[in-house]
Design an enzyme around this catalytic site. Structure first.
Site, PDB file in Angstrom:
ATOM      1  N   GLY A  45     -67.557  50.863  45.507  1.00 35.59           N
ATOM      2  CA  GLY A  45     -68.609  50.934  44.487  1.00 35.59           C
ATOM      3  C   GLY A  45     -68.208  49.990  43.358  1.00 35.59           C
ATOM      4  O   GLY A  45     -67.064  50.037  42.882  1.00 35.59           O
ATOM      5  N   ALA A  46     -69.156  49.133  42.936  1.00 34.17           N
ATOM      6  CA  ALA A  46     -68.794  48.031  42.040  1.00 34.17           C
ATOM      7  C   ALA A  46     -68.050  48.463  40.763  1.00 34.17           C
ATOM      8  O   ALA A  46     -66.947  47.959  40.482  1.00 34.17           O
ATOM      9  CB  ALA A  46     -70.053  47.228  41.706  1.00 34.17           C
ATOM     10  N   ARG A  78     -62.087  42.060  47.351  1.00 35.57           N
ATOM     11  CA  ARG A  78     -63.491  42.090  47.803  1.00 35.57           C
ATOM     12  C   ARG A  78     -64.277  41.043  46.996  1.00 35.57           C
ATOM     13  O   ARG A  78     -64.088  40.946  45.781  1.00 35.57           O
ATOM     14  CB  ARG A  78     -64.119  43.489  47.618  1.00 35.57           C
ATOM     15  CG  ARG A  78     -63.508  44.523  48.564  1.00 35.57           C
ATOM     16  CD  ARG A  78     -64.310  45.800  48.608  1.00 35.57           C
ATOM     17  NE  ARG A  78     -65.511  45.672  49.427  1.00 35.57           N
ATOM     18  CZ  ARG A  78     -66.441  46.625  49.503  1.00 35.57           C
ATOM     19  NH1 ARG A  78     -66.311  47.746  48.805  1.00 35.57           N
ATOM     20  NH2 ARG A  78     -67.499  46.459  50.272  1.00 35.57           N
ATOM     21  N   GLN A 180     -71.949  55.533  53.574  1.00 35.86           N
ATOM     22  CA  GLN A 180     -71.782  55.978  52.173  1.00 35.86           C
ATOM     23  C   GLN A 180     -72.863  56.993  51.782  1.00 35.86           C
ATOM     24  O   GLN A 180     -72.619  57.879  50.952  1.00 35.86           O
ATOM     25  CB  GLN A 180     -71.868  54.779  51.213  1.00 35.86           C
ATOM     26  CG  GLN A 180     -70.688  53.842  51.243  1.00 35.86           C
ATOM     27  CD  GLN A 180     -70.898  52.690  52.196  1.00 35.86           C
ATOM     28  OE1 GLN A 180     -71.604  52.808  53.195  1.00 35.86           O
ATOM     29  NE2 GLN A 180     -70.267  51.568  51.930  1.00 35.86           N
ATOM     30  N   ASP A 221     -74.278  45.439  43.251  1.00 32.69           N
ATOM     31  CA  ASP A 221     -72.921  44.876  43.209  1.00 32.69           C
ATOM     32  C   ASP A 221     -72.850  43.621  42.358  1.00 32.69           C
ATOM     33  O   ASP A 221     -71.813  43.290  41.800  1.00 32.69           O
ATOM     34  CB  ASP A 221     -72.418  44.583  44.619  1.00 32.69           C
ATOM     35  CG  ASP A 221     -71.962  45.871  45.261  1.00 32.69           C
ATOM     36  OD1 ASP A 221     -72.834  46.634  45.723  1.00 32.69           O
ATOM     37  OD2 ASP A 221     -70.753  46.148  45.224  1.00 32.69           O
ATOM     38  N   ASN A 231     -76.851  44.198  46.863  1.00 32.04           N
ATOM     39  CA  ASN A 231     -76.438  45.594  47.023  1.00 32.04           C
ATOM     40  C   ASN A 231     -76.174  45.821  48.507  1.00 32.04           C
ATOM     41  O   ASN A 231     -76.343  44.914  49.341  1.00 32.04           O
ATOM     42  CB  ASN A 231     -77.505  46.547  46.488  1.00 32.04           C
ATOM     43  CG  ASN A 231     -76.989  47.972  46.367  1.00 32.04           C
ATOM     44  OD1 ASN A 231     -75.916  48.210  45.798  1.00 32.04           O
ATOM     45  ND2 ASN A 231     -77.708  48.935  46.918  1.00 32.04           N
TER      46      ASN A 231
END
Ligand code: MRU
Length: 333
Positions: A45-46, A78, A180, A221, A231
């Site tokens: 998760g960003a 990432r 998720q 993101d 996203n």
């Protein structure tokens, strides 16, 4: 609910690869395994990735290790979520100011952590206004407490609407291949007593066509300067379907997710992950040996499919390039 803790110069992460079956907190005193934890999605998760990286940078400072190398290692974990780079750059600026001393760096990481919760609450307050009574809110992936420092972005909007006593229900897309939605969104909403139903990703069109969805809210993101939004893979399909069925489609994200140096979605780096995430479910192989797969982790929703971007500073609407310029101009005054 939280998934990141800092206690006694140790970083603790709730292992999101094990949820919802097992709740395990893993301790970290070295920045390198934190980079691995980001890569393998123990933390994901960003905004959460940004907070974890900020604390990992402190671990390098505490160990007297090279901060440039730590930044480089963490930044390579990432590529898509811009909050990772935003947090590391903020830590680097602090390190230059304090000569790399650990205590001021820890204070900075704690500030990033606390600000993220406050931003989520602010997004919730702004976003609850767009949620009608009896809304059936479809979300994709997990943009909740687990994906942030707490409360969530898209799920922050859901939580705020629920706290305002709106009678709502969430539809959580399962979100193949990492699940998720099925594992994490369903888990955290159930724990908070917020009604949630899991749907297969491929049920989206049918649910919309049959009137099951009144609103879509997703996280992000990275949002480019023109409002194009990266996203979780599958978000683009949800947005296209929402346009087809006349359903509002909102993105919820803090200003730290907006990357003004990326002009549009074509310039957002899209992470490609291991084929094994697609070819196996648990330890069971589901595709024939030797058949290649696509495993792009994110897609880009063009700005013109987005009804509004709910930020911690208010709701942005089209034209997004101007709205983004204005909100930052106000912030930088
Ligand atoms: O691959 P993930 O699980 O890190 O992807 C997460 C998402 O796509 C979220 O929607 C996004 O990071 C926003 S989290 C508040």
């Amino acid at each position: 609910m939280d998934a990141i803790r800092w206690e006694g110069n140790t970083l603790y992460l709730l292992d999101q690869t094990k949820l919802p079956v097992t709740e395990v907190w893993l301790p970290y005193t070295d920045y390198r395994p934190v980079a691995d934890a980001i890569r393998t999605m123990v933390v994901r998760g960003a905004p959460a990735i940004g907070v974890a990286a900020a604390y990992a940078y402190c671990l390098a400072a505490l160990a007297g290790e090279g901060l440039d190398e730590a930044k480089e290692t963490l930044a390579a974990s990432r590529p898509t979520a811009v909050n990772l780079f935003w947090a590391l750059e903020r830590m680097e600026r602090k390190a230059k100011e304090c000569g790399g001393a650990a205590e001021p760096l820890i204070a900075e990481a704690k500030a990033i952590h606390a600000e993220d919760v406050a931003m989520c609450r602010a997004m919730g307050a702004h976003g609850a206004a767009v949620v009608p009574e009896h809304a059936r809110i479809l979300t994709h992936c997990n943009a909740g407490a687990l994906a942030t420092a707490g409360y969530g972005t898209a799920l922050g909007v859901v939580r705020a609407a629920f706290e305002n006593r709106k009678n709502i229900r969430v539809i959580a897309d399962e979100t193949r291949p990492f699940l998720q939605g099925a594992r994490l969104t369903a888990w955290e909403l159930q724990r908070d007593g917020i009604p949630v139903t899991v749907a297969c990703d491929n049920a989206c069109a049918s649910l919309m066509s049959r009137g099951f969805v009144s609103l879509c809210v997703v996280g992000a993101d990275r949002i480019a300067a023109n409002g194009d939004t990266a996203n979780k893979i599958g978000t683009l399909g949800v947005a296209i379907l929402a346009r087809h069925y006349g359903i509002p489609f909102y993105v919820a994200a803090p200003l730290s997710t907006i990357d003004r140096s990326t002009p549009d979605g074509k310039h957002i780096p899209i992470e490609e992950r291991l084929a094994s995430e697609v070819t196996t479910i648990g330890s069971t192989r589901v595709t024939p040996e030797g058949v290649p797969v696509f495993n792009f982790a994110f897609d880009v929703t063009p700005a013109d499919l987005i009804t509004g971007i709910i930020t911690d500073k208010g709701l942005l609407t089209a034209p997004y390039d101007a709205a983004i310029r204005d909100v930052f101009a106000r912030e930088e005054q």
